[in-house]
Write a protein that holds these residues in place. Sequence first.
Motif, mmCIF file in Angstrom:
data_model
loop_
_atom_site.group_PDB
_atom_site.id
_atom_site.type_symbol
_atom_site.label_atom_id
_atom_site.label_comp_id
_atom_site.label_asym_id
_atom_site.label_seq_id
_atom_site.Cartn_x
_atom_site.Cartn_y
_atom_site.Cartn_z
ATOM 1 N N GLU A 21 -2.810 9.984 0.576
ATOM 2 C CA GLU A 21 -3.990 10.203 -0.266
ATOM 3 C C GLU A 21 -5.157 9.343 0.219
ATOM 4 O O GLU A 21 -6.310 9.789 0.234
ATOM 5 N N ARG A 72 -11.150 7.853 -4.271
ATOM 6 C CA ARG A 72 -12.591 8.091 -4.050
ATOM 7 C C ARG A 72 -13.422 6.903 -4.526
ATOM 8 O O ARG A 72 -14.349 6.457 -3.839
ATOM 9 N N SER A 83 -12.748 3.825 -2.281
ATOM 10 C CA SER A 83 -13.372 4.023 -0.968
ATOM 11 C C SER A 83 -14.880 3.806 -1.038
ATOM 12 O O SER A 83 -15.468 3.168 -0.161
ATOM 13 N N ALA A 84 -15.495 4.331 -2.096
ATOM 14 C CA ALA A 84 -16.943 4.156 -2.262
ATOM 15 C C ALA A 84 -17.300 2.684 -2.398
ATOM 16 O O ALA A 84 -18.404 2.246 -2.026
ATOM 17 N N ALA A 104 -6.274 10.629 -6.800
ATOM 18 C CA ALA A 104 -7.398 11.138 -6.009
ATOM 19 C C ALA A 104 -8.713 10.536 -6.484
ATOM 20 O O ALA A 104 -9.577 10.165 -5.671
ATOM 21 N N ASP A 105 -8.882 10.411 -7.785
ATOM 22 C CA ASP A 105 -10.089 9.791 -8.332
ATOM 23 C C ASP A 105 -10.129 8.303 -8.010
ATOM 24 O O ASP A 105 -11.192 7.747 -7.697
ATOM 25 N N VAL A 155 -9.050 10.814 2.241
ATOM 26 C CA VAL A 155 -10.415 10.504 1.823
ATOM 27 C C VAL A 155 -11.124 9.596 2.817
ATOM 28 O O VAL A 155 -12.309 9.778 3.111
ATOM 29 N N THR A 156 -10.402 8.624 3.352
ATOM 30 C CA THR A 156 -11.051 7.563 4.133
ATOM 31 C C THR A 156 -10.891 7.692 5.635
ATOM 32 O O THR A 156 -11.653 7.095 6.394
#
Length: 294
Positions: free
Chosen positions: A214, A285, A288-289, A281-282, A218-219
């Motif tokens: 996961e 994100r 990562s941000a 998943a949230d 994203v990253t």
Amino acid sequence: MTTQNDATRTDSKSSRNTVLVTGGTGKTGRRTVAGLRELGVETRAASRSGETPFDWADRTTWRAALDGVDAVHIVPLDTSPSPTPAFVEQAVASGVRRLVLLSARGVDVPGYFGTSFEGGSPQTEGEAAVRSSGVAWTILRPGWFLQNFSEGVFLDDVRAGELALPTGSGAAAFVDADDIAAVAVAALTEDGHDGQVYELSGPRALGVADVLDEIAKVTGVRAAYVPVEESAFRAGLVAQGLSAEEAALWTDAMKPIRTSQEAPVTDGVRRALGRPPRDIADFVRAASAAGAWR
């Protein structure tokens, strides 16, 4: 149990005006402090290095931290014997009317954490203390935190590209520390949580390799999960400077993942907040941000 909408929750805030959060700079503590302050609650973030001096090992710091406090979120020290019972006694004597304790999933299940934890634990001592305190109490029992991958013990290995753990093919419903803090804030500021024990998990079970996948989606930061034997893991920890006892405790702490005892999804977040827990998943994100894996 509360399932009110946000407006009802705001209106139902109790008259408790000042909240003390021990461990106020830690993973869940600082999030709880932020959530309380967003609601306009007078909050003391207590720690050895925080704005409100507090040291579990120095009882002379307890009285000043508790002076004028109406509710306490106890993020305990995981040592045995636990200082939590003495702190609870001091808190009640100081006029505290509500206690919200951060405990752990599985503390009431014999053998949940392996042989190193036989004969009781600091969490069970803390739970017994708040239950018998004579004031309103709520107990939070979260499982393994997702934040261990983004700001905790697994982060350096994830960044390095390999995470070796004695968790086999087991799974856990890893919980977001933001959800833990949200439940703590609700229990500290709303009616309807007295006497509740909230078992807190995420919305689905994942193996360690699944979590790393996961993160990679994203990253682009891809780390391999390498299952290792418990004996090799313990030996590696000792080689890094841990005592044999500390290495055994840390290894046994992973037993609930290895055996998938942490896999069942619990309803604590939904019961406390009226919504489901945040999905991985949230979490990825958001982390990562914030630059977690850069």
